[in-house]
Motif scaffolding. Structure first.
Motif, PDB file in Angstrom:
ATOM      1  N   LYS A 503       0.968  -0.658  -0.054  1.00 15.13           N
ATOM      2  CA  LYS A 503      -0.129  -0.340   0.142  1.00 15.13           C
ATOM      3  C   LYS A 503       1.008   1.477  -0.197  1.00 15.13           C
ATOM      4  CE  LYS A 503      -4.205  -2.292   2.734  1.00 15.13           C
ATOM      5  NZ  LYS A 503      -4.605  -2.296   3.706  1.00 15.13           N
ATOM      6  N   LEU A 504       2.047   1.318  -0.039  1.00 16.84           N
ATOM      7  CA  LEU A 504       2.744   1.723   0.161  1.00 16.84           C
ATOM      8  C   LEU A 504       2.481   3.388  -1.295  1.00 16.84           C
ATOM      9  CD1 LEU A 504       6.074   1.424   2.849  1.00 16.84           C
ATOM     10  CD2 LEU A 504       4.600   2.851   2.907  1.00 16.84           C
ATOM     11  N   PRO A 505       2.815   1.974  -2.398  1.00 10.88           N
ATOM     12  CA  PRO A 505       3.657   3.267  -3.700  1.00 10.88           C
ATOM     13  C   PRO A 505       2.097   4.127  -3.762  1.00 10.88           C
ATOM     14  CG  PRO A 505       4.046   0.597  -3.584  1.00 10.88           C
ATOM     15  CD  PRO A 505       3.293   0.953  -2.579  1.00 10.88           C
ATOM     16  N   GLY A 521      13.445  -5.030  -0.787  1.00 12.28           N
ATOM     17  CA  GLY A 521      12.610  -4.987  -1.804  1.00 12.28           C
ATOM     18  C   GLY A 521      11.156  -5.434  -1.514  1.00 12.28           C
ATOM     19  N   VAL A 522       9.598  -5.236  -2.168  1.00 13.46           N
ATOM     20  CA  VAL A 522       8.765  -5.558  -1.697  1.00 13.46           C
ATOM     21  C   VAL A 522       7.937  -6.732  -2.772  1.00 13.46           C
ATOM     22  CG1 VAL A 522       6.342  -4.813  -1.571  1.00 13.46           C
ATOM     23  CG2 VAL A 522       8.304  -3.334  -1.120  1.00 13.46           C
ATOM     24  N   ALA A 523       7.611  -7.896  -2.259  1.00 10.61           N
ATOM     25  CA  ALA A 523       6.704  -9.143  -3.353  1.00 10.61           C
ATOM     26  C   ALA A 523       5.509  -8.394  -3.513  1.00 10.61           C
ATOM     27  CB  ALA A 523       6.897  -9.770  -1.745  1.00 10.61           C
ATOM     28  N   GLY A 524       5.965  -8.465  -4.918  1.00  2.34           N
ATOM     29  CA  GLY A 524       4.799  -8.665  -5.956  1.00  2.34           C
ATOM     30  C   GLY A 524       4.811  -6.678  -6.462  1.00  2.34           C
ATOM     31  N   LEU A 525       5.981  -6.251  -6.082  1.00  2.00           N
ATOM     32  CA  LEU A 525       6.315  -4.980  -6.938  1.00  2.00           C
ATOM     33  C   LEU A 525       7.202  -5.318  -8.091  1.00  2.00           C
ATOM     34  CD1 LEU A 525       5.666  -2.189  -4.154  1.00  2.00           C
ATOM     35  CD2 LEU A 525       3.746  -2.890  -5.624  1.00  2.00           C
ATOM     36  N   TYR A 537      11.308   2.219  -7.236  1.00  4.80           N
ATOM     37  CA  TYR A 537       9.500   1.413  -7.960  1.00  4.80           C
ATOM     38  C   TYR A 537       9.317   2.989  -8.625  1.00  4.80           C
ATOM     39  CZ  TYR A 537      10.100  -2.250  -5.423  1.00  4.80           C
ATOM     40  OH  TYR A 537      10.731  -3.489  -4.628  1.00  4.80           O
ATOM     41  N   ASP A 538       8.618   2.459  -9.678  1.00  3.89           N
ATOM     42  CA  ASP A 538       7.672   3.605 -10.256  1.00  3.89           C
ATOM     43  C   ASP A 538       6.105   3.361  -9.684  1.00  3.89           C
ATOM     44  OD1 ASP A 538       6.251   5.334 -11.982  1.00  3.89           O
ATOM     45  OD2 ASP A 538       7.186   4.403 -13.781  1.00  3.89           O
ATOM     46  N   VAL A 539       6.275   4.477  -8.507  1.00  2.00           N
ATOM     47  CA  VAL A 539       4.778   4.944  -8.183  1.00  2.00           C
ATOM     48  C   VAL A 539       4.241   6.249  -8.969  1.00  2.00           C
ATOM     49  CG1 VAL A 539       5.450   3.878  -5.893  1.00  2.00           C
ATOM     50  CG2 VAL A 539       5.716   6.250  -6.404  1.00  2.00           C
ATOM     51  N   ALA A 540       3.960   6.651 -10.436  1.00  4.49           N
ATOM     52  CA  ALA A 540       3.528   7.773 -10.528  1.00  4.49           C
ATOM     53  C   ALA A 540       1.882   7.247 -11.001  1.00  4.49           C
ATOM     54  CB  ALA A 540       4.162   8.112 -12.099  1.00  4.49           C
TER      55      ALA A 540
END
Length: 543
Positions: A503-505, A521-525, A537-540
């Motif tokens: 949920k951080l992105p 690292g974040v699993a699933g991203l 990580y691209d969160v745009a």
């Protein structure tokens, strides 16, 4: 003839200092941006904001024009001057390190030379460079580029203040000069310089009154000292004006203090804990041993040292009083918010308690050298051999065989000399391996891109950072409302991160971030960049 000999000795020492500081500066120029420490990133952010006004829009610290005053302007402008003409801050810091190191060593040589021979003064001026960690995230000494901070420049001014103050104390112009340098120290680091100037004014006032027993002349001397401090501080007041009044109006102090607790450890916020850290046996040994050694000198032979010793005792008391003043104000005036918020910074000025110990230790060394030379046929050779052996042991201590040897294997001794050991010790910290990350950001992201991640992104890639976990301390004085907002965001990020990092992105996106730089690292991203330690990580928001 005697003057010529002293001058030649001083010039030889300066030549050694040039070689030593030149080597440190050369090593600093070779190090990348990822070797910068947090405080350096903070003031270089303000340098970047001044030199690149079209960058860093929307940044948490440097997003607005007035943010250029978040860090001490006099020091920032000095770094910018050394970084000309191409704004190469790493080269500028290395140049400033060289100049500061020369100022530091030359000043301490002159202080020690007042009561010791040239060779003893030179060795002591070398040893006083030793980088000693002190309570409150403070350091004493100067070594590689990582030690080049505003308070390091103040430390380099300390011996010149002492020399002007103690060398020809009865002369008013020297007393005025010492206070002038104290004001200059305030301009480069207000809290450190202020505590230094206040302790010196208190010590001189009480000692002068004890000698003269005349209130009028004592007050005139105090006024002259205050005038000198004001003159030294004048350039800062002209450029920046007076500190803002009412910056804390309307601030929720509970939230402000909560943010302080998030950013700083308890020992910086609770004076009792800070003082307890100074009771560490190793630290106490450094502080107390010079005074114990001085006490062992026969009383009849202390007469010539009495004045300096008395001033240092009063200076020590003044350091304690100034550092604990905000604590007293907080107890007497519990509604005074500023005294509470500045407590954690003034407590750090306890580092100046080291200064009297250094001066008294030098008095003892000078006395021992004089006695050995006068009473023994080969006393000078014996004392010189001891000093040379001590210096050679610091070189030998760099070998891995001494890793577990007390004192010789410590970072304090090993940082006395430039070389690969210091660089390797810093490189062991994985959070410093950011050069590849900075290169990728500079090449593959827009100049208008915004990040959540290390503050180094502002300096090395000239990109805005809407939130970083350490930069909030830059907001405390000039933008307390922004500091409270930083604390709120930090709390929210930690809560979500502990529950579900996926949920951080979305949270960072709501803050206006386009990218998230993290060391986990974040699993699933899927990262758009990763190496052995870092992920981007691209969160745009998607179009």
């Amino acid at each position: 003839m005697k003057t010529n000999r002293h001058t030649i000795q001083f010039l030889i020492f300066l030549a050694f200092a040039v070689l030593l500081n030149g080597r440190y500066a050369w090593e600093g120029a070779r190090q990348g941006a990822s070797m910068l420490v947090t405080d350096q990133v903070n003031f270089l952010t303000i340098c970047a904001r001044n030199d690149y006004p079209d960058r860093l829009d929307g940044d948490m610290i440097a997003g607005e024009a007035q943010s250029a005053h978040y860090y001490i302007p006099a020091f920032v402008d000095l770094v910018r001057l050394c970084s000309q003409p191409d704004h190469d801050y790493l080269r500028g810091l290395s140049l400033l390190l060289f100049l500061t190191g020369m100022l530091y060593m030359a000043g301490w040589y002159l202080v020690f030379r007042m009561r010791a021979d040239g060779f003893t003064a030179a060795v002591l001026a070398f040893f006083v460079r030793a980088v000693c960690p002190l309570p409150g995230w403070e350091l004493w000494g100067i070594a590689g580029r990582w030690t080049m901070l505003a308070r390091t420049l103040v430390l380099a001014l300390v011996p010149w203040i002492l020399w002007l103050w103690l060398k020809r104390r009865p002369q008013r112009r020297y007393w005025f000069g010492a206070c002038l340098f104290s004001g200059l120290a305030i301009a480069f680091h207000p809290l450190s310089g202020l505590s230094l100037a206040a302790a010196m004014l208190l010590a001189e006032t009480f000692f002068y009154f004890w000698q003269s027993r005349r209130i009028g002349s004592t007050l005139r001397r105090l006024f002259l000292g205050v005038l000198g401090v004001a003159c030294g501080l004048l350039p800062l007041l002209i450029v920046c004006g007076l500190p803002p009044v009412g910056a804390y109006a309307g601030i929720d102090l509970d939230r402000f203090n909560e943010a302080l607790r998030q950013r700083f450890p308890p020992e910086l916020l609770q004076p009792a804990l800070a003082l307890r850290l100074w009771l560490d046996p190793r630290l106490l040994a450094v502080l107390i041993l010079p005074w114990m050694a001085y006490a062992a000198i026969p009383r009849a032979e202390k007469l010539s040292l009495h004045e300096i010793h008395g001033l240092m005792v009063l200076f020590l008391v003044g350091c304690l009083g100034v550092a604990l003043l905000p604590v007293g104000l907080g107890l007497v005036l519990p509604g005074s918010s500023k005294s509470v918020q500045y407590t954690f910074e003034m407590i750090r000025s306890l580092k100046h308690m080291v200064i009297p110990g250094v001066v008294v230790g030098a008095l003892v060394c000078g006395w021992v050298a004089a006695k050995l030379t006068a009473r023994r046929r080969y006393g000078r050779v014996l004392w010189g051999s001891v000093l040379i052996a001590a210096v050679l042991l610091t070189l030998a201590g760099r070998h891995p065989a001494f890793d577990r040897v007390p004192v010789l294997g410590s970072s304090t001794v090993r940082c006395l000399w430039p070389g690969l050991w210091e660089t390797h010790a810093i490189e062991k910290r994985h959070d410093q391996k950011l050069d590849g990350v900075m290169a990728w950001i500079g090449k593959h992201t827009s100049e208008r891109a915004r990040f959540v991640g290390p503050g180094l992104i502002r300096v090395a890639a000239l990109r805005s950072v809407v939130h970083d976990h350490k930069g909030g301390s830059m907001l405390i004085r000039e933008n307390p409302a922004g500091f409270v907002d930083w604390g709120r965001r930090e709390t929210r990020a930690r809560e979500i991160g502990s529950e579900n990092a996926m949920k951080l992105p979305a949270l960072y996106r709501s803050w206006g971030a386009d990218y998230w730089v993290t060391d986990r690292g974040v699993a699933g991203l899927k990262p758009c960049y990763q190496d052995d330690h870092w992920f981007i990580y691209d969160v745009a928001p998607r179009q």
